[in-house]
Scaffold this motif. Structure first.
Motif, short mmCIF file in Angstrom:
data_model
loop_
_atom_site.label_atom_id
_atom_site.label_comp_id
_atom_site.label_asym_id
_atom_site.label_seq_id
_atom_site.Cartn_x
_atom_site.Cartn_y
_atom_site.Cartn_z
N GLN A 69 -6.33 -10.64 5.80
CA GLN A 69 -5.80 -9.93 6.96
C GLN A 69 -4.28 -10.05 7.02
O GLN A 69 -3.57 -9.09 7.32
N ARG A 70 -3.78 -11.24 6.73
CA ARG A 70 -2.33 -11.44 6.77
C ARG A 70 -1.64 -10.62 5.67
O ARG A 70 -0.55 -10.09 5.88
N TYR A 71 -2.27 -10.55 4.52
CA TYR A 71 -1.69 -9.73 3.45
C TYR A 71 -1.60 -8.28 3.89
O TYR A 71 -0.55 -7.63 3.72
N HIS A 72 -2.66 -7.73 4.43
CA HIS A 72 -2.65 -6.32 4.84
C HIS A 72 -1.63 -6.09 5.95
O HIS A 72 -0.99 -5.03 6.01
N GLY A 73 -1.46 -7.09 6.82
CA GLY A 73 -0.44 -6.96 7.86
C GLY A 73 0.96 -6.91 7.26
O GLY A 73 1.79 -6.09 7.67
N TRP A 74 1.22 -7.78 6.27
CA TRP A 74 2.53 -7.77 5.60
C TRP A 74 2.74 -6.47 4.85
O TRP A 74 3.83 -5.87 4.90
N ARG A 75 1.72 -6.01 4.16
CA ARG A 75 1.83 -4.78 3.36
C ARG A 75 2.12 -3.57 4.23
O ARG A 75 2.89 -2.68 3.85
N ALA A 76 1.53 -3.55 5.43
CA ALA A 76 1.70 -2.41 6.33
C ALA A 76 3.01 -2.44 7.10
O ALA A 76 3.48 -1.41 7.57
N THR A 77 3.63 -3.61 7.21
CA THR A 77 4.85 -3.73 8.01
C THR A 77 6.05 -4.06 7.14
O THR A 77 6.84 -3.19 6.79
N SER A 78 6.22 -5.31 6.80
CA SER A 78 7.41 -5.76 6.08
C SER A 78 7.60 -5.03 4.76
O SER A 78 8.71 -4.57 4.44
N TYR A 79 6.54 -4.90 4.01
CA TYR A 79 6.67 -4.23 2.71
C TYR A 79 7.02 -2.75 2.90
O TYR A 79 7.95 -2.24 2.26
N MET A 80 6.28 -2.04 3.75
CA MET A 80 6.50 -0.60 3.91
C MET A 80 7.89 -0.31 4.48
O MET A 80 8.51 0.69 4.13
N GLU A 81 8.38 -1.21 5.33
CA GLU A 81 9.71 -1.00 5.90
C GLU A 81 10.83 -1.27 4.90
O GLU A 81 11.96 -0.82 5.10
N ASN A 82 10.51 -2.01 3.84
CA ASN A 82 11.52 -2.37 2.85
C ASN A 82 11.08 -1.99 1.44
O ASN A 82 11.46 -2.64 0.46
N LYS A 83 10.30 -0.94 1.34
CA LYS A 83 9.72 -0.55 0.06
C LYS A 83 10.78 -0.30 -1.00
O LYS A 83 10.64 -0.71 -2.17
#
Length: 216
Positions: A13-27
């Motif tokens: 769950q934490r991974y998907h949260g990071w992928r959807a927020t921090s990663y997508m915002e800084n892709k």
């Protein structure tokens, strides 16, 4: 390998949260890191302790620090004997391949590894003296530091001093590596010693001119 199991749901769950927020915002930044490689200016050698979060302390982003963690943030002396040396390999890669400008050794308060060394050297932990103890043999690296603090009055004073000695022993051992010493002498690389108090959030740095750790 038939013993591996799926990741715990909390981490998924934490991974998907990071992928959807921090990663997508800084892709774009992540893509750049992947395509162009890493160019960190600083290597951090810190303890495995889960309470020591060096990127958080210094507000670092991905790609800024080359981080190596081990028990009690120790650097062994230069010993090219053909055996496996994880810390030495990480150091070699950081200095010779990544060409970092700074190597920082960061100790901390309430270090379990340092306490283990203190107990072992003072006869309180005979189990660590066993040849089969990986922790004990690793903490042998800190015995020179123990010799410098063993006469201090009280267990707590010895432990606090030995935590800082873990940093100093590592700095001393860093200079036994020819590729480190040559870069330091050429002023292409600087070494730094820090100690972090987990409880109050302070960081001290070692100042050679004062032969002491002082708050930064």
């Amino acid at each position: 390998m038939d013993k591996a199991k799926p990741l715990p749901s909390l981490l998924v769950q934490r991974y998907h949260g990071w992928r959807a927020t921090s990663y997508m915002e800084n892709k774009a930044w992540y893509r750049r890191l992947a395509d162009e490689g890493q160019r960190p200016k600083t290597m951090i050698i810190s303890c495995c302790d889960s309470r020591v979060h060096v990127t958080g302390i210094f507000g670092a982003d991905q790609g800024e620090f080359f981080i190596h963690r081990n028990i009690a943030n120790l650097v062994p002396p230069y010993l090219p004997d053909g055996q496996q040396h994880g810390t030495s390999a990480a150091l070699e890669y950081a200095v010779t391949a990544l060409k970092v400008a700074h190597v920082v050794v960061m100790g901390h308060s309430a270090c379990g590894g340092v306490q283990g060394c203190l107990d072992m050297c003072s006869g309180r932990a005979p189990e660590l003296e066993e040849k089969s103890s990986f922790v004990g043999r690793w903490m042998d690296l800190l015995r020179p530091g123990y010799e410098r603090v063993k006469d201090l009055d009280g267990y707590d004073a010895q432990r606090a001093a030995l935590e800082r000695e873990a940093v100093l022993v590592s700095l001393e051992n860093l200079m036994t590596f020819p590729f480190v010493a040559s870069q330091v002498d050429a002023e292409n690389l600087s070494l730094h010693g820090l100690w972090h108090d987990i409880g109050n959030g302070t960081v001290e740095q070692f100042l050679p001119a004062q032969n002491a750790f002082r708050p930064i």
